[in-house]
Design a protein around this motif. Structure first.
Motif, short mmCIF file in Angstrom:
data_model
loop_
_atom_site.label_atom_id
_atom_site.label_comp_id
_atom_site.label_asym_id
_atom_site.label_seq_id
_atom_site.Cartn_x
_atom_site.Cartn_y
_atom_site.Cartn_z
N LEU A 191 0.86 -1.19 -0.09
CA LEU A 191 -0.10 0.08 0.02
C LEU A 191 0.82 1.16 -0.03
N TRP A 192 1.96 1.22 0.73
CA TRP A 192 2.83 2.51 0.86
C TRP A 192 3.45 2.66 -0.32
N TRP A 193 4.04 1.53 -1.07
CA TRP A 193 4.75 1.76 -2.16
C TRP A 193 3.98 2.30 -3.37
N GLN A 194 2.62 1.67 -3.41
CA GLN A 194 1.56 2.43 -4.41
C GLN A 194 1.57 3.88 -4.08
N ARG A 195 1.28 4.24 -2.90
CA ARG A 195 1.17 5.71 -2.46
C ARG A 195 2.21 6.40 -2.98
N ALA A 196 3.49 5.85 -2.51
CA ALA A 196 4.74 6.69 -3.08
C ALA A 196 4.77 6.83 -4.60
N GLU A 197 4.45 5.96 -5.46
CA GLU A 197 4.39 6.25 -6.81
C GLU A 197 3.34 7.26 -7.11
N ASP A 198 2.22 6.98 -6.59
CA ASP A 198 1.13 7.99 -6.83
C ASP A 198 1.49 9.50 -6.53
N TRP A 199 2.10 9.61 -5.32
CA TRP A 199 2.71 10.80 -4.89
C TRP A 199 3.68 11.34 -6.04
N VAL A 200 4.62 10.67 -6.42
CA VAL A 200 5.57 11.10 -7.41
C VAL A 200 5.04 11.18 -8.76
N ARG A 201 3.99 10.56 -9.03
CA ARG A 201 3.36 11.13 -10.53
C ARG A 201 2.59 12.37 -10.40
N ASN A 202 1.99 12.57 -9.08
CA ASN A 202 1.05 13.65 -9.07
C ASN A 202 1.91 14.73 -8.78
N HIS A 203 3.18 14.85 -8.33
CA HIS A 203 3.94 16.03 -7.82
C HIS A 203 4.95 16.11 -8.76
N SER A 204 5.53 15.45 -9.29
CA SER A 204 6.65 15.58 -10.12
C SER A 204 6.54 16.41 -11.48
N LYS A 205 7.04 17.30 -11.84
CA LYS A 205 7.01 18.11 -13.05
C LYS A 205 7.95 17.37 -14.17
N TYR A 206 8.65 16.32 -13.65
CA TYR A 206 9.43 15.37 -14.70
C TYR A 206 8.74 14.03 -14.91
N GLU A 207 9.04 13.53 -15.92
CA GLU A 207 8.20 12.25 -16.11
C GLU A 207 8.84 11.12 -15.30
N VAL A 208 7.95 10.20 -14.89
CA VAL A 208 8.34 9.12 -14.30
C VAL A 208 9.22 8.15 -15.08
N GLN A 209 10.63 7.80 -14.75
CA GLN A 209 11.29 7.16 -15.67
C GLN A 209 11.42 5.81 -15.20
N THR A 210 11.35 5.44 -14.03
CA THR A 210 11.66 3.91 -13.61
C THR A 210 10.78 3.69 -12.41
N VAL A 211 10.18 2.55 -12.49
CA VAL A 211 9.31 1.91 -11.44
C VAL A 211 9.26 0.65 -11.23
N THR A 212 9.96 0.05 -10.07
CA THR A 212 10.38 -1.24 -9.86
C THR A 212 9.81 -1.56 -8.45
N ASP A 213 9.93 -2.55 -7.83
CA ASP A 213 9.84 -3.01 -6.56
C ASP A 213 10.62 -2.33 -5.59
N THR A 214 11.60 -1.75 -6.07
CA THR A 214 12.56 -0.97 -5.15
C THR A 214 13.08 0.24 -5.52
N LEU A 215 12.77 0.82 -6.78
CA LEU A 215 12.91 2.05 -7.05
C LEU A 215 11.68 2.91 -7.99
N ILE A 216 11.78 4.02 -7.45
CA ILE A 216 10.82 5.07 -8.37
C ILE A 216 11.57 6.41 -8.77
N GLN A 217 11.80 6.25 -9.79
CA GLN A 217 12.73 7.48 -10.23
C GLN A 217 12.22 8.48 -11.22
N THR A 218 12.21 9.48 -11.33
CA THR A 218 11.82 10.67 -12.21
C THR A 218 13.20 11.03 -13.40
#
Length: 151
Positions: free
Chosen positions: A44-71
């Motif tokens: 749940l927290w990892w999904q929220r982390a991804e949602d937050w980054v997608r909603n707050h970053s002005k840069y494109e989300v580049q990588t999403v894995t089980d251990t990394l979310i990176q713009t």
């Protein structure tokens, strides 16, 4: 006259350095550990982390894995934040989610990384995307301003 210039430079440096102070409440929220207790909560927290980054970053989300979310980013002297979120599984079955944010501007980042970190952690824990108590609009210098230690 030779003494006045160094004194003025020192005074200017001190005046500039205090303009980017971080509210202690925001710093405490940004540096508080973010540790989920079991697989269900961690998912749940990892999904929220991804949602937050997608909603707050002005840069494109580049990588999403089980251990990394990176713009992508930062770049070109921009004040916008780029994000890197990590998840490290601990030996006791918990996991620690880390937050790092940085920009590429000598003028500072907007929003400042401390406020973004506090807002991120609040959202991941609660699912509520609300302003962080004690947050102000101060711009924090890009150098040394990134709350990037695993939390």
């Amino acid at each position: 006259m030779k003494r006045i210039l160094p004194i003025l430079l020192c005074a200017t440096a001190v005046a500039c350095s205090t303009g980017g102070q971080v509210n202690p409440d925001v710093m405490q929220a940004a540096t508080a550990p973010l540790t989920c207790q079991d697989k269900t909560q961690c998912a749940l927290w990892w999904q929220r982390a991804e949602d937050w980054v997608r909603n707050h970053s002005k840069y494109e989300v580049q990588t999403v894995t089980d251990t990394l979310i990176q713009t992508s980013g930062p770049g070109g002297g921009k004040r916008l934040l780029a994000y890197e979120i990590t998840k490290a599984v601990n030996s006791d079955g918990t996991a620690t989610i880390g937050f790092a944010a940085h920009c590429d501007s000598s003028l500072g980042c907007k929003p400042d990384p401390w406020t973004a970190g506090a807002a991120f952690k609040q959202f991941v824990r609660t699912g509520v995307d609300a302003p962080v108590a004690g947050a102000d609009e101060a711009t924090v210098p890009a150098s040394g301003a990134e709350p990037s230690a695993p939390h």
